[in-house]
Design an enzyme around this catalytic site. Structure first.
Site, PDB file in Angstrom:
ATOM      1  N   SER A 172       0.797  -1.220   0.000  1.00  0.00           N
ATOM      2  CA  SER A 172       0.000   0.000   0.000  1.00  0.00           C
ATOM      3  C   SER A 172       0.835   1.279   0.000  1.00  0.00           C
ATOM      4  O   SER A 172       0.423   2.283  -0.564  1.00  0.00           O
ATOM      5  CB  SER A 172      -0.934   0.013   1.210  1.00  0.00           C
ATOM      6  OG  SER A 172      -0.211  -0.147   2.407  1.00  0.00           O
ATOM      7  N   HIS A 200      -5.053  -3.166  -2.765  1.00  0.00           N
ATOM      8  CA  HIS A 200      -4.679  -2.155  -3.764  1.00  0.00           C
ATOM      9  C   HIS A 200      -4.493  -2.732  -5.166  1.00  0.00           C
ATOM     10  O   HIS A 200      -4.303  -1.976  -6.114  1.00  0.00           O
ATOM     11  CB  HIS A 200      -3.404  -1.429  -3.315  1.00  0.00           C
ATOM     12  CG  HIS A 200      -3.608  -0.693  -2.039  1.00  0.00           C
ATOM     13  ND1 HIS A 200      -4.019   0.614  -1.986  1.00  0.00           N
ATOM     14  CD2 HIS A 200      -3.515  -1.115  -0.757  1.00  0.00           C
ATOM     15  CE1 HIS A 200      -4.153   0.980  -0.720  1.00  0.00           C
ATOM     16  NE2 HIS A 200      -3.850  -0.056   0.051  1.00  0.00           N
ATOM     17  N   LYS A 232     -11.730   1.033  -2.135  1.00  0.00           N
ATOM     18  CA  LYS A 232     -10.647   1.591  -2.956  1.00  0.00           C
ATOM     19  C   LYS A 232     -11.106   1.550  -4.428  1.00  0.00           C
ATOM     20  O   LYS A 232     -11.953   2.340  -4.800  1.00  0.00           O
ATOM     21  CB  LYS A 232      -9.358   0.827  -2.663  1.00  0.00           C
ATOM     22  CG  LYS A 232      -8.954   0.997  -1.184  1.00  0.00           C
ATOM     23  CD  LYS A 232      -7.721   0.246  -0.816  1.00  0.00           C
ATOM     24  CE  LYS A 232      -7.194   0.590   0.555  1.00  0.00           C
ATOM     25  NZ  LYS A 232      -8.073   0.447   1.701  1.00  0.00           N
TER      26      LYS A 232
HETATM   27  C1  LIG Z   1      -3.431  -3.462   2.329  1.00  0.00           C
HETATM   28  C2  LIG Z   1      -4.629  -2.974   3.091  1.00  0.00           C
HETATM   29  N1  LIG Z   1      -5.389  -3.865   3.754  1.00  0.00           N
HETATM   30  C3  LIG Z   1      -6.458  -3.500   4.463  1.00  0.00           C
HETATM   31  C4  LIG Z   1      -6.824  -2.172   4.545  1.00  0.00           C
HETATM   32  C5  LIG Z   1      -8.002  -1.819   5.374  1.00  0.00           C
HETATM   33  O1  LIG Z   1      -9.152  -1.755   4.601  1.00  0.00           O
HETATM   34  P1  LIG Z   1     -10.371  -0.878   5.105  1.00  0.00           P
HETATM   35  O2  LIG Z   1     -10.047   0.549   4.820  1.00  0.00           O
HETATM   36  O3  LIG Z   1     -11.533  -1.386   4.342  1.00  0.00           O
HETATM   37  O4  LIG Z   1     -10.486  -1.127   6.577  1.00  0.00           O
HETATM   38  C6  LIG Z   1      -6.073  -1.202   3.863  1.00  0.00           C
HETATM   39  C7  LIG Z   1      -6.385   0.231   3.878  1.00  0.00           C
HETATM   40  O5  LIG Z   1      -7.330   0.771   4.223  1.00  0.00           O
HETATM   41  C8  LIG Z   1      -4.947  -1.614   3.128  1.00  0.00           C
HETATM   42  O6  LIG Z   1      -4.193  -0.720   2.497  1.00  0.00           O
END
Ligand SMILES: Cc1ncc(COP(=O)(O)O)c(C=O)c1O
Length: 384
Positions: A172, A200, A232
């Site tokens: 990310s 992502h 996203k």
């Molecule tokens: C790699 C990754 N996993 C999980 C999440 C968490 O997802 P959420 O925003 O739906 O809680 C994020 C960012 O938000 C992320 O970048």
């Protein structure tokens, strides 16, 4: 005590504060009352404010009301949720998918359902916080291997008798891809599950938008646990886990962040169905993203900016110190461009950065404006 702690964060340039978005998310949002060009959302495909998603949300609200009213296992699991799960499973070519309220909760739920005291979980050092927190919550022993280094993992895994290897698919904060084929081979050899969080990558890479697994040509047998987020590329909110019948049934029984929480609003699931449909059909969105990232990289290389190896829509410019990252961000903002600085603990010490992200709703001229503004930063800064 709290005041002193906050004071220390301010002094170290690590104090974070929120900006107020005054309308729809997009390439040119109104932030704190001023219209800017933003390069820091995860709305990669430009769907968060898309009319088709808005219409689907409205239709969903007419049909289902606003709140789901209960957890999935009580009476909160609607026809809309169920249809979305089936469509997500078909999209990623797995038998089942299970919706979670957020990606954070999906990762906590999966890891703590599958691993426990006495187990070993191995994770990339740069994994998203929710994957690391999931291992901590599970009470398994967590080992973090050096970033994207299957060799280091391989030399460790034999001694560890790992139950689970977990990694971001597309990292990310760095925009690079995990060496998934090598990780899958190690996991299979050592009888561990491989879990890929492709928050992502899904919708963004792979010809059909099926993410880093499509990019590497990996099957469900090689990567039995796939996590995706919906806030996203797909433009809405929420997350899902996809895998075998047994995996999903196990999560329904045991994932506490699934069982003990209210189901998300069904209307959001309806909007996500519209987002998923567009993400699959409108391939030009992915092509445009690729072209924008490439335009940026070519221009940035010409300017001598410190690019990383990332070829994806996540393009970090490493500043080093938090102070420098904040100064760069302020400079851009004076020119009407928003890129919030990313600082520790989100990224490791001394690797504070501008995390530039592109969206299919950006124009080429937006990229050129960004490059112009970056070209005004002092040259000596690039030695960071
Ligand atoms: C790699 C990754 N996993 C999980 C999440 C968490 O997802 P959420 O925003 O739906 O809680 C994020 C960012 O938000 C992320 O970048």
């Amino acid at each position: 005590m709290l005041a002193a702690d906050l004071g220390r964060l301010r002094e170290a340039n690590l104090y974070r504060s929120r900006r107020i978005l005054g309308g729809r998310q997009g390439a040119r949002p109104v932030i704190d009352g001023r219209r800017v060009i933003s390069f820091c959302s995860n709305d990669y495909l430009g769907l968060a404010g898309h009319p088709a998603l808005i219409a689907a949300l409205k239709r969903g609200a007419d049909l289902y009301g606003v709140g789901s009213g209960a957890a999935h296992l009580i009476t909160g699991h609607s026809t809309a949720h169920h249809a979305l799960e089936e469509e997500l499973a078909a999209f990623v070519r797995r038998p089942r998918a299970l919706l979670f309220s957020t990606g954070y909760m999906a990762n906590l739920g999966v890891i703590s359902a599958l691993a426990g005291r006495g187990d070993k979980v191995l994770e990339d050092r740069l994994n998203h916080a929710s994957l690391l927190d999931g291992a901590v919550l599970s009470r398994a022993t967590l080992h973090r291997y050096p970033h994207a280094d299957p060799g280091a993992l391989g030399s460790r895994i034999g001694q560890e008798r790992a139950r689970l290897i977990a990694t971001d698919g597309l990292f990310s904060m760095d925009g690079d891809l995990a060496p998934l084929a090598e990780l899958a081979a190690l996991a299979q050899h050592h009888g561990a599950w491989l879990m890929v969080d492709d928050a992502h990558g899904l919708g963004v890479i792979g010809n059909c938008g099926r993410g880093s697994l499509e990019h590497f040509g990996l099957t469900a047998a090689q990567v039995p646990i796939l996590v995706g987020t919906l806030g996203k590329a797909f433009g809405t909110f929420g997350a899902f886990v996809a895998g075998s019948e047994e995996l999903i049934e196990t999560l329904i029984q045991r994932a506490r962040s699934y069982v003990y929480t209210t189901a998300p609003p069904p209307a959001v699931a309806e909007a996500t169905r519209a987002g998923l449909d567009l993400a699959q059909r409108e391939t030009w969105r992915r092509e445009r993203l690729r072209a924008l990232a490439q335009r940026f990289r070519t221009g940035a290389a010409r300017l001598g900016l410190p690019l990383t190896t990332s070829e994806t829509p996540i393009q970090p410019l490493i500043a080093g110190s938090a102070k420098r990252a904040v100064a760069w961000s302020r400079h851009l903002e004076k020119r009407g461009i928003l890129v919030t600085p990313i600082r520790p603990p989100t990224v490791p010490e001394d690797s504070a950065r501008l995390r530039i992200t592109f969206s299919a709703s950006h124009e080429e001229a937006d990229v050129d404006r960004l490059l112009d503004a970056l070209s005004e930063l002092p040259d000596e800064d690039w030695g960071a």
